[in-house]
Design an enzyme around this catalytic site. Structure first.
Site, PDB file in Angstrom:
ATOM      1  N   GLY A 167     -12.444 -14.126  -9.335  1.00  0.00           N
ATOM      2  CA  GLY A 167     -12.849 -15.516  -9.132  1.00  0.00           C
ATOM      3  C   GLY A 167     -12.899 -15.902  -7.671  1.00  0.00           C
TER       4      GLY A 167
ATOM      5  CG  ASP B  23       3.831  -5.239  -9.383  1.00  0.00           C
ATOM      6  OD1 ASP B  23       4.975  -5.496  -8.979  1.00  0.00           O
ATOM      7  OD2 ASP B  23       3.480  -4.166  -9.903  1.00  0.00           O
TER       8      ASP B  23
ATOM      9  CB  CYS C 209      19.921 -14.204 -30.129  1.00  0.00           C
ATOM     10  SG  CYS C 209      20.421 -15.285 -28.800  1.00  0.00           S
TER      11      CYS C 209
ATOM     12  CB  CYS D 224      12.525 -11.997   4.811  1.00  0.00           C
ATOM     13  SG  CYS D 224      11.300 -11.181   3.793  1.00  0.00           S
TER      14      CYS D 224
ATOM     15  CB  CYS E 245       9.040  -9.355   7.198  1.00  0.00           C
ATOM     16  SG  CYS E 245       9.638 -11.040   7.269  1.00  0.00           S
TER      17      CYS E 245
END
Lengths: 323, 634
Positions: free
Chosen positions: B22, B115, B168, B432, B435
């Site tokens: 898209g 991902d 459950c 982080c 990085c």
């Protein structure tokens, strides 16, 4: 009744967008008739979006022939003289757009947009005009307003990395969902002429400078008898002079219309393709909203400038209409 | 700025686009019009009918062909003199390594899943190539700029992981329609038509002894002499009748809940269902297995209709019969696919019958398909706007105009008069783990969790690594690769099944593990902290990873005992998240970010608190969850 239910083919094709705006809106779209005039980059982007969305029909008006400038932000026309010679811009765009969605009727109307009578506009639910003079904008806006049914009217223009959309939905009622409730909302739009003649001092505070600059350029082209976009850096002194006059006549602080902005607008009038995509996208979304009667519509100007990256809505209307 | 079209920075730039969907179609067009002359584009997908409403470079006749290639050909038609190189491949393929990335001046993402986004982020960091990242959902969208050392990387803010449900809730106590969908898709469908060797909790109920669930296994096998009608009815009665009856016997469960109603085919059908048989002949016209349809044979047409319990039950039996009658060869290898009509019909019907039993409102096939397939809302206009904004940022990156980089949000409702809102990018997050080199902390029961759990749930699922290598000091615990020798491979395979504390080089509290991905050229260290108990509901993985800023910490509750206990439970629940489909243009919206851009969170989701409990939609990245909940209500 014919066309009441979406066909299996429509459901499959429009699956992802039905999940955004619902079956009802999709049905309304498929019955809407759109007229566009001025097949430049921004309008071409808009046409692509609205054909993909699945409107009932799209009618194109632009009898100009292909020029290099017309090709620059237009992805509908292959740059091959053998293909484009002897055809108008509208005809060439029509050929490509038909291909995008076989369920939409795309056609060409020959002639000059300003010469069409009131009956002509009666056929449409939405009218979008671009690349036309100040006088033509006013004229067509008035014609649309005189038709008995409500026509949604838009103008769109892109100059350099700046763009403007104007919207006139007249008296517009729409539904707005708030959690589980649906509110009925009403908006009253001024005509193009009413909006642009509002004294600058009566405008909202901090109104975008782009609104003012676009009005100066519009008046300049009008006064000089130019076609829209027929302006260059050589005209800058004249444009600055006109700005001064307009500001003085309205006792308006000149610094609100920066010379640097006017200089940008006159020095490169060709469209910047990313801005065409952005304006064509916003306009497409607005037209879909107006047809489906769902969601807050834009009232009544939208501006984008790639330099600061802001996409701003301005409400330019008289707070007490009729007074 | 228009004169930029002739600018050498644009003309001479070599650009990599990841994704030809898209956003990708719009982006490729806008890049070409803007004067870019050397564009490379990667996309592993092929064109589907539901793409055509917005991926305007594709036509009906292209369905099934490579998106990257068809997009290239379409753009060359109006810009024949530029160079576009297409790759019909997964960006995670080893060919697209750091050296490959280094040839580009800028990378532009139009991806549909977390991902791949994380993978590209790491490659861009390792190759020091700027990244312009984007996403849309419905009318909302966002463009961000990631330049190593200058702005935050894509992973500087933790990304929410996909929504998971406690086992459950799915197996015994559904309260929302989505729970029924997950049950129908991940348990029942998988049990009947998927790989028989996969663990499956369909019959695992808390109090049942192992022996009885062993017995129950055979219930789902079709007996040799069993007629298909008989079999279909027996399955129906077992899962909607008998199982509910067994669940009801556990009084404790229903103290504060509405009791479900067991449904048996003899009660639902006014007469023998075999006499209501659908007309299978209607399906004979075609050999395409994906077009076999129970709806067609029962004469149900509108996917927007909500079927009655009887209609759902008929669809259920008919779909089951069609699978065995028309698609028997695939049974045992099927996994749910939202483009598999019969699978969608089966899952819709099964979810609705279960919903009826539990007093949950029923849904149409159209809605059920959206939930089961994690279908993302998408319209052409937002993609066009976002593509325009990407090109504007890309040009700034190429001109090294760092002071003017912006992240821009495309909003549905204006905030401070703005529909397109630019915000200055954030600086890199010093803590982080991607990085910067900050270590992470993993709380885990080192006596109970296996190395496999660590690899699957942490290294792959949470850290997003593709080809991991795990080290404890100098000792190599695990490695992936085609060129491993046999002994090593056997060694690693054995390690996978061992609990952490019993590995050759034991991993216990205080251990530091080094995890590395050779393809992403990315390393991170993880400090291990031993912890005995985990809350099954809140921490279904049986592990808790933390260490970078703003990771939401789950309250520890040591008093609570875990019902089913052990790793088998966490195994099962890891199968619960609704799988992400590689389908659409994703979305990430500023809801999670609370720093500096407070006004945006308010602007995009003012009603959030009112709808936070409504799980009508389950989104793949989870990133846009709140927004979509809201959307549904509008």
């Amino acid at each position: 009744m014919d066309g009441e239910e979406l066909t299996e083919q429509e459901t499959a094709l429009y699956d992802r967008q039905i999940r955004v705006w619902g079956v009802d809106a999709q049905r309304r779209l498929s019955k809407a008739h759109i007229l566009v005039s001025g097949m430049k980059g921004t309008v071409v982007e808009f046409c692509k979006n609205i054909v993909l969305a699945g409107v009932g029909s799209l009618t194109l008006v632009d009898s100009r022939e292909v020029t290099e400038e017309a090709l620059s932000a237009n992805f509908l026309i292959p740059p091959d003289e053998n293909v484009y010679s002897g055809k108008t811009l509208a005809e060439l765009c029509c050929d490509s757009l038909k291909d995008f969605n076989p369920m939409v009727r795309v056609s060409v109307e020959k002639g000059d947009i300003s010469s069409f009578g009131g009956d002509f506009y009666d056929r449409f639910d939405v009218v979008v005009i671009s690349s036309c003079s100040f006088a033509t904008k006013k004229l067509i806006n008035e014609k649309c307003r005189k038709v008995s049914k409500r026509i949604a009217f838009y103008t769109v223009d892109c100059r350099d990395s700046c763009g403007e959309i104007y919207v006139d939905l007249q008296n517009y009622t729409y539904s707005k969902k708030k959690l589980d409730e649906t509110d009925e909302c009403q908006l009253q739009y001024p005509s193009f002429e009413e909006a642009v003649t509002i004294p600058w001092r009566a405008l909202p505070k901090k109104v975008t400078k782009l609104y003012l600059a676009m009005r100066v350029i519009e008046r300049f082209e009008e006064a000089e008898g130019r076609n829209p976009g027929e302006i260059s850096i050589a005209d800058l002194p004249g444009v600055l002079k006109l700005k001064k006059e307009l500001c003085e006549a309205q006792s308006f602080n000149e610094s609100h219309v920066p010379d640097a902005l006017l200089e940008r607008l006159v020095s490169d009038t060709s469209e910047f393709p990313p801005v065409c995509a952005i304006l064509g996208g916003i306009l497409g979304q607005e037209v879909i909203k107006a047809i489906s009667g769902k969601g807050d519509p834009l009232k009544n100007f939208f501006f984008f400038d790639a330099i600061d990256g802001k996409g701003i809505i301005e409400d330019i209307s008289n707070p007490n209409p009729g007074s | 700025m228009a004169s930029h079209q002739r600018s050498p920075a644009i003309k001479g730039a070599k650009v990599l686009m990841v994704g030809a969907g898209g956003i990708g179609c719009e982006l490729l067009k806008t890049l070409a019009l803007s004067g870019f002359e050397d564009i490379h584009i990667i996309d592993m997908d092929t064109i589907e009918v539901s793409n055509l409403n917005r991926q305007f470079l594709f036509r009906q006749s292209h369905v099934g062909q490579s998106k990257a290639k068809v997009a290239r050909d379409a753009v060359l038609r109006f810009r024949p003199h530029i160079s576009i190189t297409s790759y019909h491949a997964n960006v995670k393929d080893p060919d697209f390594n750091v050296d490959f990335f280094k040839q580009f001046n800028v990378v532009l993402n139009g991806l549909d899943n977390l991902d791949a986004r994380r993978h590209v982020n790491r490659l861009c960091l390792a190759s020091d190539v700027p990244l312009v990242e984007s996403g849309t959902t419905g009318f909302l969208g966002q463009v961000t700029v990631h330049v190593k050392g200058k702005t935050e990387c894509y992973e500087c803010q933790p990304k929410p992981t996909p929504k998971t449900y406690p086992v459950c809730t799915i197996t015994s106590t559904p309260s929302k329609f989505v729970h029924c969908i997950v049950w129908a898709k991940d348990l029942l469908f998988a049990k009947l038509f998927g790989d028989k060797n996969q663990e499956n909790d369909l019959n695992a109920r808390s109090s049942n002894a192992a022996s009885s669930s062993q017995q129950a296994e055979d219930v789902f096998e079709r007996q040799n002499d069993e007629g298909i009608d008989e079999y279909a009815k027996r399955i129906y009665d077992h899962v909607f009748g008998y199982n509910i009856g067994v669940a009801l016997s556990n009084e404790e469960t229903w103290k504060n809940r509405n009791r479900p109603k067991p449904l048996y085919s003899r009660d639902v059908f006014p007469e023998e269902p075999s006499q209501q048989n659908g007309n299978m002949d209607k399906n004979c016209a075609t050999d395409d297995p994906l077009s076999v349809s129970a709806m067609a044979s029962l004469g149900l047409k509108n996917p927007q209709d909500i079927w009655s319990l009887l209609e759902n039950s008929r669809i259920f039996l008919e779909a089951l019969k069609l699978f065995f009658g028309k698609r028997e060869k695939e049974i045992g290898n099927l996994s749910f696919d939202k483009d598999d009509q019969l699978a969608v019909e089966f899952v819709t019907a099964a979810a609705n019958i279960r919903a009826a039993s539990f007093g949950i409102p029923l849904h149409s096939l159209f809605e059920a398909k959206g939930i089961a397939g994690n279908i993302v809302h998408a319209v052409a206009t937002t993609n066009a706007v976002i593509a325009g904004l990407i090109v504007i940022e890309a040009i700034k990156v190429l001109q090294r105009d760092a002071n003017n980089y912006r992240m821009t949000y495309c909003l549905e409702h204006p905030s401070r008069k703005m529909l397109l809102m630019p915000v200055e990018p954030f600086e890199p997050n010093k803590s982080c783990y991607v990085c910067s080199e900050t270590p992470l902390l993993l709380e885990v029961n080192t006596h109970r969790s296996k190395l496999r759990d660590f690899v699957e749930k942490i290294v792959k699922a949470k850290l997003g690594m593709n080809c991991p290598l795990i080290m404890h000091g100098p000792a190599l615990l695990y490695e992936v690769g085609d060129d491993l020798d046999k002994d090593m491979a056997a060694n690693y395979a054995a390690n996978l099944e061992k609990v952490l504390s019993e590995l050759p080089s034991p991993v216990t509290g205080g251990t530091m593990l080094t995890v590395e991905d050779l393809q992403q050229e990315f390393t991170c260290n993880i400090n291990i902290k031993h912890r005995e108990e985990f809350d099954e509901e809140k921490e279904p993985d049986g592990m808790l990873l933390s260490g970078w800023t703003q990771a939401p910490r789950v309250e520890k509750d040591d008093n609570k005992t875990v019902g089913n206990g052990g790793s088998s439970t966490s195994n099962a629940s890891s199968a619960m998240p609704v799988e992400a489909e590689e389908d659409d243009d994703i979305e990430f919206v500023p809801t999670g970010k609370k720093r500096k851009v407070g006004e945006i969170s308010k602007a995009t989701n003012p009603n959030l608190s009112d709808v936070a409990d409504d799980d009508v939609l389950v989104m793949l990245d989870g990133e846009n969850l709140d927004i979509n909940k809201k959307k549904k209500l509008q």
